[in-house]
Scaffold this motif. Structure first.
Motif, PDB file in Angstrom:
ATOM      1  N   GLY A  19       0.953  -1.123  -0.414  1.00  0.00           N
ATOM      2  CA  GLY A  19       0.026   0.383   0.181  1.00  0.00           C
ATOM      3  C   GLY A  19       1.094   1.674   0.337  1.00  0.00           C
ATOM      4  N   ARG A  20       2.026   1.106  -0.050  1.00  0.00           N
ATOM      5  CA  ARG A  20       3.149   2.586  -0.414  1.00  0.00           C
ATOM      6  C   ARG A  20       4.274   2.153  -1.561  1.00  0.00           C
ATOM      7  N   PRO A  21       4.753   3.282  -1.608  1.00  0.00           N
ATOM      8  CA  PRO A  21       5.741   3.355  -2.693  1.00  0.00           C
ATOM      9  C   PRO A  21       6.753   2.702  -1.658  1.00  0.00           C
ATOM     10  N   PRO A  22       7.868   2.254  -2.601  1.00  0.00           N
ATOM     11  CA  PRO A  22       9.355   1.937  -2.327  1.00  0.00           C
ATOM     12  C   PRO A  22      10.153   2.928  -1.315  1.00  0.00           C
ATOM     13  N   VAL A  23      10.370   2.774  -0.342  1.00  0.00           N
ATOM     14  CA  VAL A  23      11.380   3.685  -0.140  1.00  0.00           C
ATOM     15  C   VAL A  23      12.421   4.449  -0.506  1.00  0.00           C
ATOM     16  N   PHE A  24      13.538   4.050  -1.532  1.00  0.00           N
ATOM     17  CA  PHE A  24      13.647   4.241  -2.703  1.00  0.00           C
ATOM     18  C   PHE A  24      13.526   4.744  -3.684  1.00  0.00           C
ATOM     19  N   GLN A  25      13.106   5.629  -4.672  1.00  0.00           N
ATOM     20  CA  GLN A  25      12.900   5.632  -5.549  1.00  0.00           C
ATOM     21  C   GLN A  25      13.801   6.630  -6.651  1.00  0.00           C
ATOM     22  N   LYS A  26      13.817   5.881  -7.158  1.00  0.00           N
ATOM     23  CA  LYS A  26      15.276   7.048  -8.619  1.00  0.00           C
ATOM     24  C   LYS A  26      14.622   7.795  -9.201  1.00  0.00           C
ATOM     25  N   GLN A  27      12.842   7.766  -9.720  1.00  0.00           N
ATOM     26  CA  GLN A  27      12.393   9.247  -9.714  1.00  0.00           C
ATOM     27  C   GLN A  27      12.097  10.561  -9.351  1.00  0.00           C
ATOM     28  N   GLN A  28      12.377  10.100  -7.471  1.00  0.00           N
ATOM     29  CA  GLN A  28      12.135  11.171  -6.323  1.00  0.00           C
ATOM     30  C   GLN A  28      12.818  12.040  -6.594  1.00  0.00           C
ATOM     31  N   LYS A  29      12.103  13.663  -5.920  1.00  0.00           N
ATOM     32  CA  LYS A  29      12.854  14.567  -6.509  1.00  0.00           C
ATOM     33  C   LYS A  29      14.012  14.630  -5.578  1.00  0.00           C
ATOM     34  N   SER A  82      12.574  10.612   6.112  1.00  0.00           N
ATOM     35  CA  SER A  82      13.706  11.207   7.689  1.00  0.00           C
ATOM     36  C   SER A  82      14.471  10.067   7.061  1.00  0.00           C
ATOM     37  N   LEU A  83      14.173   8.783   5.344  1.00  0.00           N
ATOM     38  CA  LEU A  83      15.404   8.474   5.266  1.00  0.00           C
ATOM     39  C   LEU A  83      16.329   9.136   4.513  1.00  0.00           C
ATOM     40  N   GLN A  84      16.329  10.263   3.901  1.00  0.00           N
ATOM     41  CA  GLN A  84      17.423  10.859   3.292  1.00  0.00           C
ATOM     42  C   GLN A  84      18.148  11.706   4.796  1.00  0.00           C
ATOM     43  N   GLY A  85      17.512  12.290   5.755  1.00  0.00           N
ATOM     44  CA  GLY A  85      18.248  12.590   6.767  1.00  0.00           C
ATOM     45  C   GLY A  85      19.391  11.748   7.186  1.00  0.00           C
ATOM     46  N   GLN A  86      19.175  10.548   7.141  1.00  0.00           N
ATOM     47  CA  GLN A  86      20.614   9.764   6.975  1.00  0.00           C
ATOM     48  C   GLN A  86      21.451   8.909   6.479  1.00  0.00           C
ATOM     49  N   ARG A  87      21.469  10.285   5.059  1.00  0.00           N
ATOM     50  CA  ARG A  87      22.486  10.067   4.215  1.00  0.00           C
ATOM     51  C   ARG A  87      23.239  10.640   4.444  1.00  0.00           C
ATOM     52  N   VAL A 119      14.510   0.660  17.827  1.00  0.00           N
ATOM     53  CA  VAL A 119      13.177   1.479  18.075  1.00  0.00           C
ATOM     54  C   VAL A 119      12.741   2.720  16.774  1.00  0.00           C
ATOM     55  N   GLY A 120      12.452   2.668  16.146  1.00  0.00           N
ATOM     56  CA  GLY A 120      12.060   3.835  15.157  1.00  0.00           C
ATOM     57  C   GLY A 120      13.084   4.004  13.867  1.00  0.00           C
ATOM     58  N   ALA A 121      13.362   2.597  13.755  1.00  0.00           N
ATOM     59  CA  ALA A 121      13.778   2.284  12.088  1.00  0.00           C
ATOM     60  C   ALA A 121      13.718   2.634  10.932  1.00  0.00           C
ATOM     61  N   LEU A 122      14.273   2.620  10.097  1.00  0.00           N
ATOM     62  CA  LEU A 122      13.781   3.392   8.864  1.00  0.00           C
ATOM     63  C   LEU A 122      14.815   2.665   7.728  1.00  0.00           C
ATOM     64  N   ASP A 140       9.066   0.284  13.784  1.00  0.00           N
ATOM     65  CA  ASP A 140       8.516   1.355  13.369  1.00  0.00           C
ATOM     66  C   ASP A 140       7.541   2.265  13.674  1.00  0.00           C
ATOM     67  N   LEU A 141       6.281   3.055  14.262  1.00  0.00           N
ATOM     68  CA  LEU A 141       5.255   3.222  14.103  1.00  0.00           C
ATOM     69  C   LEU A 141       4.896   3.203  12.483  1.00  0.00           C
ATOM     70  N   ASN A 142       5.741   3.707  11.393  1.00  0.00           N
ATOM     71  CA  ASN A 142       4.687   3.690   9.815  1.00  0.00           C
ATOM     72  C   ASN A 142       5.892   3.880   9.230  1.00  0.00           C
ATOM     73  N   SER A 143       5.976   1.800   9.481  1.00  0.00           N
ATOM     74  CA  SER A 143       6.906   0.954   8.806  1.00  0.00           C
ATOM     75  C   SER A 143       7.137   0.840   7.351  1.00  0.00           C
TER      76      SER A 143
END
Length: 314
Positions: A19-29, A82-87, A119-122, A140-143
């Protein structure tokens, strides 16, 4: 850690990954650092306000807030930010520092991996996951990813025995998103129920490192809070049975490794009140409070005595 629990729609797919898009997508800005920070902060402010409106039974306000959350892109946009924040160019993966601190134990860990609850894994691709030192369990609350269980730590079923406990728990940028002081205290207090006792770590040579809690907070929570500083945090953690073994500060973040130590069952919990430590209009209100009503030793308490509710504003 995602902020707040979103109401599930009746037509939501059974599998979250469908129900959700992949975490990483090349086309995402790719978002700028400033945009990422603004989106994350705004999301958490709105989630806190939404919870307050729910408690007040103000459905009109709830609808307005949920509309703004949707306009920001909803939980999917929040998780991407949040994921970009881990870069590496956004501060990087905090577990890299954890693995540096554990370097003297790595060879032993690879022969006898211990259990880590994140806890809070991204991501399933961070340093601790790739280290081969741990049997990983991620929540995570919203995996949005395979390998990360959607679960609220405060509602996680209590361990029935040591096979369901952990040798280390990671709370990296999690505690600061809990909306009030007592619930932050509950989260820290509840970690004790999920960690092994200090005398049950095997091999014995790992006892200098485990059981432990890896805690990461935004630096201003400690350096610019009206109610919290290093001494206050230390008193709280010591009363819970933790001793600080590692510490590092940067302009943005503060990292800690707290080891659980034997403590008397009659030890008094530090019940500090919300007292001003620093004055000034520029200070934030971050604080942590413990409650005398909680059992002083969660592992020996009955399941009914442990707080399991979701976070609420008081």
């Amino acid at each position: 850690m995602g902020a707040g629990n979103r109401k599930r729609r009746k037509d939501a797919p059974k599998r979250l990954s469908h129900g959700r898009p992949p975490v990483f997508q090349k086309q995402q800005k790719t978002l700028s650092s400033k945009t990422t920070k603004t989106l994350i902060n705004r999301h958490h402010v709105l989630e806190k306000k939404r919870k307050q409106a729910v408690l007040k039974k103000d459905q009109k306000e709830v609808d307005i807030i949920e509309s703004e959350l949707a306009s920001l892109g909803g939980i999917e946009a929040y998780q991407r930010a949040s994921l970009q924040g881990q870069r590496n160019d956004r501060g990087g993966d905090s577990s890299k520092l954890l693995m540096e601190w554990l370097r003297p134990a790595v060879d032993t860990l690879k022969r006898s991996p211990l259990r880590l609850l994140e806890v809070g894994a991204l991501s399933t691709d961070n340093a601790c996951s790739k280290s081969l030192c741990f049997g990983m369990e991620r929540i995570d609350l919203n995996s949005q990813g395979e390998g990360i269980l959607q679960q609220d730590f405060m509602a996680r079923p209590l361990p029935r025995d040591d096979s369901e406990r952990f040798d280390i728990i990671s709370l990296s940028l999690v505690l600061n998103f809990v909306p009030n002081a007592k619930d932050r205290g509950k989260m820290l207090w509840r970690t004790l129920a999920f960690l092994r006792q200090p005398d049950r770590i095997s091999p014995k040579q790992l006892g200098d490192f485990f059981p432990s809690l890896f805690l990461v907070l935004p630096a201003p929570c400690i350096t610019n809070s009206r109610y919290t500083d290093e001494q206050q945090l230390g008193r709280i953690m010591t009363s819970l049975g933790y001793t600080k073994t590692q510490h590092k500060s940067t302009n943005k973040l503060i990292y800690y490794l707290w080891r659980r130590v034997p403590i008397s069952l009659n030890s008094n919990i530090f019940l500090g009140r919300k007292t001003e430590i620093r004055s000034g209009a520029s200070r934030n209100n971050f604080s942590i409070l413990l409650d005398a009503a909680w059992p002083s030793w969660p592992v020996t308490a009955s399941a009914a005595a442990l707080p399991t509710q979701h976070f609420t504003d008081t």
